[in-house]
Motif scaffolding. Structure first.
Motif, PDB file in Angstrom:
ATOM      1  N   ALA A 253      27.040 -34.635  12.093  1.00 42.05           N
ATOM      2  CA  ALA A 253      26.526 -35.695  12.971  1.00 42.05           C
ATOM      3  C   ALA A 253      27.644 -36.364  13.756  1.00 42.05           C
ATOM      4  N   ARG A 254      28.759 -36.632  13.117  1.00 42.80           N
ATOM      5  CA  ARG A 254      29.820 -37.407  13.769  1.00 42.80           C
ATOM      6  C   ARG A 254      30.747 -36.550  14.601  1.00 42.80           C
ATOM      7  N   ASP A 255      31.145 -35.373  14.059  1.00 39.88           N
ATOM      8  CA  ASP A 255      32.242 -34.646  14.688  1.00 39.88           C
ATOM      9  C   ASP A 255      31.884 -33.265  15.233  1.00 39.88           C
ATOM     10  N   ILE A 256      30.754 -32.681  14.823  1.00 39.67           N
ATOM     11  CA  ILE A 256      30.412 -31.332  15.298  1.00 39.67           C
ATOM     12  C   ILE A 256      29.317 -31.385  16.360  1.00 39.67           C
ATOM     13  N   LEU A 257      28.206 -32.041  16.038  1.00 37.57           N
ATOM     14  CA  LEU A 257      27.121 -32.175  17.006  1.00 37.57           C
ATOM     15  C   LEU A 257      27.210 -33.484  17.791  1.00 37.57           C
ATOM     16  N   ALA A 258      28.036 -34.423  17.310  1.00 33.70           N
ATOM     17  CA  ALA A 258      28.279 -35.697  18.005  1.00 33.70           C
ATOM     18  C   ALA A 258      26.988 -36.447  18.325  1.00 33.70           C
ATOM     19  N   VAL A 259      26.179 -36.708  17.287  1.00 31.23           N
ATOM     20  CA  VAL A 259      24.893 -37.393  17.496  1.00 31.23           C
ATOM     21  C   VAL A 259      24.836 -38.745  16.793  1.00 31.23           C
ATOM     22  N   GLY A 260      25.884 -39.150  16.091  1.00 35.42           N
ATOM     23  CA  GLY A 260      25.959 -40.481  15.497  1.00 35.42           C
ATOM     24  C   GLY A 260      24.988 -40.714  14.354  1.00 35.42           C
ATOM     25  N   SER A 261      24.857 -41.986  13.956  1.00 36.89           N
ATOM     26  CA  SER A 261      24.005 -42.329  12.820  1.00 36.89           C
ATOM     27  C   SER A 261      22.527 -42.069  13.109  1.00 36.89           C
ATOM     28  N   LEU A 264      22.058 -38.456  12.622  1.00 34.06           N
ATOM     29  CA  LEU A 264      22.147 -38.173  11.191  1.00 34.06           C
ATOM     30  C   LEU A 264      20.812 -38.447  10.509  1.00 34.06           C
ATOM     31  N   GLY A 265      20.162 -39.553  10.876  1.00 32.95           N
ATOM     32  CA  GLY A 265      18.872 -39.861  10.273  1.00 32.95           C
ATOM     33  C   GLY A 265      17.856 -38.764  10.526  1.00 32.95           C
ATOM     34  N   PHE A 266      17.814 -38.238  11.757  1.00 30.48           N
ATOM     35  CA  PHE A 266      16.871 -37.170  12.064  1.00 30.48           C
ATOM     36  C   PHE A 266      17.262 -35.865  11.374  1.00 30.48           C
ATOM     37  N   MET A 267      18.560 -35.601  11.298  1.00 24.64           N
ATOM     38  CA  MET A 267      18.999 -34.393  10.607  1.00 24.64           C
ATOM     39  C   MET A 267      18.680 -34.465   9.123  1.00 24.64           C
ATOM     40  N   ARG A 268      18.888 -35.651   8.545  1.00 24.67           N
ATOM     41  CA  ARG A 268      18.598 -35.802   7.114  1.00 24.67           C
ATOM     42  C   ARG A 268      17.101 -35.721   6.843  1.00 24.67           C
ATOM     43  N   GLY A 269      16.299 -36.135   7.830  1.00 25.93           N
ATOM     44  CA  GLY A 269      14.861 -36.084   7.646  1.00 25.93           C
ATOM     45  C   GLY A 269      14.236 -34.748   7.998  1.00 25.93           C
ATOM     46  N   ALA A 270      14.941 -33.900   8.758  1.00 26.98           N
ATOM     47  CA  ALA A 270      14.368 -32.630   9.208  1.00 26.98           C
ATOM     48  C   ALA A 270      13.926 -31.729   8.058  1.00 26.98           C
ATOM     49  N   ALA A 304      19.184 -18.447   3.518  1.00 25.40           N
ATOM     50  CA  ALA A 304      19.330 -17.900   4.870  1.00 25.40           C
ATOM     51  C   ALA A 304      19.294 -19.008   5.923  1.00 25.40           C
ATOM     52  N   ALA A 305      18.386 -19.976   5.744  1.00 26.05           N
ATOM     53  CA  ALA A 305      18.310 -21.085   6.698  1.00 26.05           C
ATOM     54  C   ALA A 305      19.569 -21.945   6.642  1.00 26.05           C
ATOM     55  N   THR A 306      20.158 -22.065   5.464  1.00 22.01           N
ATOM     56  CA  THR A 306      21.406 -22.818   5.323  1.00 22.01           C
ATOM     57  C   THR A 306      22.529 -22.155   6.120  1.00 22.01           C
ATOM     58  N   ILE A 307      22.606 -20.834   6.041  1.00 21.88           N
ATOM     59  CA  ILE A 307      23.617 -20.104   6.806  1.00 21.88           C
ATOM     60  C   ILE A 307      23.420 -20.349   8.295  1.00 21.88           C
ATOM     61  N   ASN A 314      23.674 -26.341  18.303  1.00 18.47           N
ATOM     62  CA  ASN A 314      22.639 -26.954  19.132  1.00 18.47           C
ATOM     63  C   ASN A 314      21.786 -27.844  18.241  1.00 18.47           C
ATOM     64  N   LEU A 315      21.587 -29.104  18.642  1.00 20.86           N
ATOM     65  CA  LEU A 315      20.869 -30.051  17.791  1.00 20.86           C
ATOM     66  C   LEU A 315      19.448 -29.598  17.517  1.00 20.86           C
ATOM     67  N   ALA A 316      18.736 -29.141  18.555  1.00 21.46           N
ATOM     68  CA  ALA A 316      17.346 -28.728  18.363  1.00 21.46           C
ATOM     69  C   ALA A 316      17.254 -27.551  17.389  1.00 21.46           C
ATOM     70  N   LEU A 317      18.141 -26.561  17.559  1.00 19.91           N
ATOM     71  CA  LEU A 317      18.146 -25.417  16.654  1.00 19.91           C
ATOM     72  C   LEU A 317      18.504 -25.852  15.238  1.00 19.91           C
ATOM     73  N   SER A 318      19.481 -26.750  15.129  1.00 15.47           N
ATOM     74  CA  SER A 318      19.883 -27.236  13.812  1.00 15.47           C
ATOM     75  C   SER A 318      18.728 -27.943  13.108  1.00 15.47           C
ATOM     76  N   LEU A 319      17.999 -28.779  13.848  1.00 13.10           N
ATOM     77  CA  LEU A 319      16.851 -29.475  13.259  1.00 13.10           C
ATOM     78  C   LEU A 319      15.783 -28.478  12.816  1.00 13.10           C
ATOM     79  N   GLY A 320      15.545 -27.435  13.637  1.00 15.41           N
ATOM     80  CA  GLY A 320      14.561 -26.422  13.264  1.00 15.41           C
ATOM     81  C   GLY A 320      14.945 -25.675  11.997  1.00 15.41           C
ATOM     82  N   LEU A 321      16.220 -25.311  11.900  1.00 13.85           N
ATOM     83  CA  LEU A 321      16.683 -24.595  10.709  1.00 13.85           C
ATOM     84  C   LEU A 321      16.631 -25.489   9.474  1.00 13.85           C
ATOM     85  N   LEU A 322      16.950 -26.768   9.639  1.00 11.63           N
ATOM     86  CA  LEU A 322      16.835 -27.689   8.522  1.00 11.63           C
ATOM     87  C   LEU A 322      15.383 -27.835   8.076  1.00 11.63           C
ATOM     88  N   ALA A 323      14.442 -27.802   9.030  1.00 12.33           N
ATOM     89  CA  ALA A 323      13.026 -27.872   8.675  1.00 12.33           C
ATOM     90  C   ALA A 323      12.602 -26.627   7.902  1.00 12.33           C
TER      91      ALA A 323
END
Length: 424
Positions: A253-261, A264-270, A304-307, A314-323
């Motif tokens: 969130a902070r240093d790779i995708l640069a999306v901030g807190s 991070l909330g959306f990534m943690r919730g995905a 596999a989704a973790t890999i 890409n944030l959208a792709l990352s959120l999809g894979l986390l889902a």
């Protein structure tokens, strides 16, 4: 009186469901922000570089695991010897106090790494008393035939709160960092009140004259001897220990995708979005056949989704894979929890649930430690990709070591009731 067709038709289960939702919402909102503040403070206040700050996230997982490891036998015994409602409610009130402390320290900008580690350790101690007590309550308030459906609905509470808690917490943190902690404190008090509102439940071992240490040993021995239960519990332990990516989310969130807190909330919730959708489906159409094989394949998909997430930029792709990751984990969790609850006598549910909870916590907290150490050596991306591959390998090994898992066709009890006591 007509038999209920859904757990939600049972008053006590509705209170239980809402208490779980509020508790998980508050807890995960706090946990995610503690991780974010730990990484941010390490980078800004202590001047650490990315690998050093990522290692602090690993240490954060370790300090949460130590009290979990030490207190798990006591927590399981407490769930079997005392009123499970009161055990869970008291643990929620302790967590409420932690939320209030975090809110005040954040308000006065008085947080540092030692304080964050100390509060995280206290949270770990409280949580280990919550989970076995709550897990053991559900089989006592719904008929056995509705238990798989009750577990699916409980998972909806868990996963929907896992979506809302981090997402709303991250948004509130961006507006005013202390507000999400104040909200968590209030919600945990409400959860404690709802748990107490459930009708009184007799302690499962209230008449036992056995000394506490012997009762603790019985729970450990039962789990160790029942290869079926041991396989279910340890599969989650080692697969998530290697495959968990959540510890690295603050780094992404902070240093790779640069999306901030907020990001991070959306990534943690995905992951919870995917899990909640699957849990909703399972509440209407529970898995009934070939449950063991489906559990194993779900863990493979999780890896596999973790890999894929580790490699995504890409944030959208990352959120999809986390889902997808969360959906696969939900299938595994649903099957594993159903198998464990229906294959454990009620007198031992608290102790076996605490052992299962320790495995889950070990996989999460020690997984964070493993991720932090790996990230210090190979970077966050390498740590996540390595972990996902490890989860797949572990699943293949467990399918061979524990053929009982592959051969489990239904949720019917696997232990011998004539030797272990009455079948639940």
């Amino acid at each position: 009186m007509l038999e209920p067709n859904s757990p939600l038709q049972i008053r006590d289960y509705r209170f239980f469901w809402l208490a779980r939702f509020l508790s998980v919402f508050a807890t995960l909102s706090m946990v995610v922000l503690i991780g974010y503040q730990t990484y941010d403070i390490a980078r800004s206040d202590y001047g650490m570089d990315k690998p050093e700050a990522a290692f602090q996230l690993g240490l954060l997982g370790l300090v949460q695991f130590i009290p979990l490891f030490l207190l798990t036998p006591v927590a399981g015994l407490a769930a079997d010897r005392f009123d499970r409602r009161k055990v869970a409610a008291l643990a929620n009130l302790v967590d409420s106090g932690l939320g209030a402390i975090l809110a005040l320290l954040t308000w006065y900008d008085a947080l540092n790494l030692p304080i964050l580690f100390s509060l995280a350790a206290t949270h770990g101690a409280a949580r280990i008393f919550t989970n076995p007590a709550m897990s053991a309550i559900a089989p006592n308030i719904v008929p056995p035939r509705l238990l798989p459906q009750a577990i699916a609905l409980s998972s909806i509470a868990w996963q929907s709160a896992s979506v809302a808690g981090p997402a709303i917490g991250g948004l509130l943190f961006a507006l005013s960092p202390s507000v999400p902690y104040f909200l968590s404190a209030v919600l945990m008090i409400a959860a404690a009140i709802l748990i107490i509102a459930v009708r009184p439940l007799p302690p499962a071992t209230s008449d036992s004259k056995e000394p506490p240490l012997r009762l603790i040993a019985e729970g450990l021995q039962f789990t160790w001897k029942e290869r079926f239960l041991l396989g279910c519990i340890t599969l989650d332990l080692f697969a998530v220990l290697l495959g968990g990516a959540t510890a690295m989310l603050p780094v992404f969130a902070r240093d790779i995708l640069a999306v901030g807190s907020e990001g991070l909330g959306f990534m943690r919730g995905a992951p919870a979005v995917g899990a909640a959708l699957v849990a909703l489906w399972l509440s209407f159409k529970p898995i009934e056949n070939n449950v063991g094989v489906k559990m194993l394949w779900a863990v493979v998909l999780f890896g596999a989704a973790t890999i894929g997430f580790g490699l995504s930029r890409n944030l959208a792709l990352s959120l999809g894979l986390l889902a997808v990751l969360g959906a696969a984990d939900m299938v595994s969790v649903f099957i594993r929890n159903s198998l464990i609850q229906l294959n454990t006598p009620d007198a031992m549910r608290g102790r076996v649930s605490s052992i299962s909870g320790l495995a889950i916590s070990a996989s999460n907290e020690l997984g964070e430690m493993r991720s932090g150490m790996a990230a210090a050596l190979m970077g966050a991306t390498g740590a996540v990709v390595f972990g996902g591959a490890g989860a797949i390998v572990i699943t293949a090994i467990w399918a061979w070591i524990f053929p009982e898992l592959r051969h489990a066709k239904t949720f019917s009890a696997q232990y011998r009731s004539d030797e272990r006591g009455n079948s639940p």
